[in-house]
Write a protein that holds these residues in place. Structure first.
Motif, mmCIF file in Angstrom:
data_model
loop_
_atom_site.group_PDB
_atom_site.id
_atom_site.type_symbol
_atom_site.label_atom_id
_atom_site.label_comp_id
_atom_site.label_asym_id
_atom_site.label_seq_id
_atom_site.Cartn_x
_atom_site.Cartn_y
_atom_site.Cartn_z
ATOM 1 N N VAL A 73 0.823 -1.319 -0.061
ATOM 2 C CA VAL A 73 0.191 -0.061 -0.143
ATOM 3 C C VAL A 73 0.880 1.102 0.112
ATOM 4 O O VAL A 73 0.573 2.296 -0.729
ATOM 5 C CB VAL A 73 -0.972 0.025 1.166
ATOM 6 C CG1 VAL A 73 -1.821 1.189 1.293
ATOM 7 C CG2 VAL A 73 -1.921 -1.244 1.282
ATOM 8 N N ASP A 74 2.024 1.293 0.898
ATOM 9 C CA ASP A 74 2.625 2.529 1.278
ATOM 10 C C ASP A 74 4.205 2.303 0.683
ATOM 11 O O ASP A 74 4.921 2.017 1.790
ATOM 12 C CB ASP A 74 2.452 2.796 2.553
ATOM 13 C CG ASP A 74 2.719 4.326 2.915
ATOM 14 O OD1 ASP A 74 3.091 5.154 2.039
ATOM 15 O OD2 ASP A 74 2.934 4.457 3.922
ATOM 16 N N ILE A 99 -0.917 7.767 0.350
ATOM 17 C CA ILE A 99 -1.528 6.613 -0.192
ATOM 18 C C ILE A 99 -2.419 6.942 -1.577
ATOM 19 O O ILE A 99 -2.895 8.012 -1.393
ATOM 20 C CB ILE A 99 -2.374 5.881 0.799
ATOM 21 C CG1 ILE A 99 -1.173 5.140 1.882
ATOM 22 C CG2 ILE A 99 -3.112 4.816 0.401
ATOM 23 C CD1 ILE A 99 -1.688 4.893 2.954
ATOM 24 N N SER A 159 4.128 6.775 -2.924
ATOM 25 C CA SER A 159 3.051 7.200 -1.991
ATOM 26 C C SER A 159 3.782 7.707 -0.702
ATOM 27 O O SER A 159 3.234 8.392 0.100
ATOM 28 C CB SER A 159 2.489 6.013 -1.392
ATOM 29 O OG SER A 159 2.844 5.088 -0.677
#
Length: 339
Positions: A281-282, A291, A286
């Motif tokens: 996700v990160d 994000i 990001s």
């Protein structure tokens, strides 16, 4: 999660509609519907978090989440105007929308890395992606038309080594000279539980398969008519993901388990830990842009790879597949731990 390891005994409650509670007071909330592409799980956790902890409400939204499943097609409901937003699997779906003149647009990429992995036995001594080439590869029909074509074009993999993956891990467990597709957040856990050994994994995203994953899609019409609502949904979803990864994610996990009674605390914790470990996700853009980040360069790079692999046509206007209008604003960066 790949459907492989979710029991088929899905209860009616699994497909229940999840609604945000309307807060006390006179605030008028905009009703928003959002469909996911599979049953409730940690890989959708940020969206459930934004419902459960009131983040969507803070952004003036009354959000209803409709989980997907093996017999559901929430993307078609988005196209038909029955949903406002949809969680798509990867950038290939966005390119496909352009190719088929479907007016859908990707507006945020919640996963910087696709979770797709190939699992292998420790005995096979795999240290790099190319080491998988001599092994029997268990690949699904969908995998054959997407990432495996990239493996062929970029790394010289051969279809002669492929056998069908039927979302059953037993053929892989029984054959030490095999590799099996899966998601880094789920299948390694399931294999370890079933067979008592920890499989090795190769994350394709770390070897050049640079699609975005878990994108938010909407109709072009909604962007044109209600850009403020779209922005608020994207921003609140981003905040939800920061809180799910780095804050108290108990509210989201309670909601996930209620919708999906087969989900366990152990698997939820495993999935979250792997999303953090691998930067699903990160990571990458990001870290600077927040994000949900996307870039033109990244989209162009993946498009070019898919053209070379013969997965998408070279003459489509892939830039119609997405917009950067609602991302890269550093929303939520203050919620990431400093250490």
């Amino acid at each position: 999660m790949n459907p492989a390891f979710l029991p088929r005994a899905l209860t009616a409650g699994l497909f229940a509609v999840v609604a945000a509670l309307v807060p006390a007071g006179a605030q008028t909330l905009d009703k928003v519907s959002f469909g996911t592409n599979w049953v409730a799980e940690a890989e959708h956790g940020g969206f459930f978090q934004a419902v459960a902890d009131g983040t969507y409400r803070k952004y003036g939204l009354d959000v209803t989440i409709t989980p997907g499943g093996p017999n559901d097609n929430n993307r078609m409901l988005l196209i038909a105007g029955k949903l406002d937003f949809f969680m798509s699997a990867n950038s290939l779906q966005s390119f496909d929308a352009v190719a088929n003149e479907v007016p859908l647009v990707a507006i945020a990429a919640m996963f910087q890395k696709d979770p797709q992995v190939l699992l292998f036995h420790p005995e096979s001594k795999v240290t790099k992606l190319e080491d998988l080439k001599p092994l029997t590869l268990l690949v699904s029909k969908e995998g054959m038309t997407s990432y495996f074509q990239w493996l062929k074009s970029e790394y010289g993999f051969s279809e002669s080594k492929v056998k069908p993956y039927t979302f059953n891990p037993q053929p892989f467990i029984a054959n030490k000279q095999s590799a099996m597709q899966g998601y880094v957040t789920s299948e390694p856990f399931a294999v370890q539980k079933a067979a008592g050994f920890k499989p090795g994994v190769i994350l394709l995203a770390d070897h050049g398969f640079n699609t975005y994953s878990t994108l938010i899609e909407t109709r072009r019409e909604l962007i044109d008519k209600k850009p403020d609502l779209v922005q608020r949904f994207v921003d609140a979803s981003i905040i939800g993901w920061y809180n799910y990864l780095y804050g108290d994610n108990a509210p989201a996990n309670a909601m996930i388990k209620k919708l999906n009674p087969e989900m366990t605390d152990e698997l939820l914790a495993y999935s979250v830990s792997k999303m953090k470990e691998y930067g699903i996700v990160d990571s990458g853009d990001s870290l600077r842009n927040g994000i949900g980040a996307m870039t033109d360069a990244r989209m162009a790079s993946f498009f070019d790879k898919m053209v070379r692999a013969g997965v998408v046509r070279s003459n489509i206007d892939y830039q119609k597949a997405y917009t950067l209008r609602f991302v890269n604003k550093a929303v939520g960066l203050d919620l990431r731990p400093k250490n």
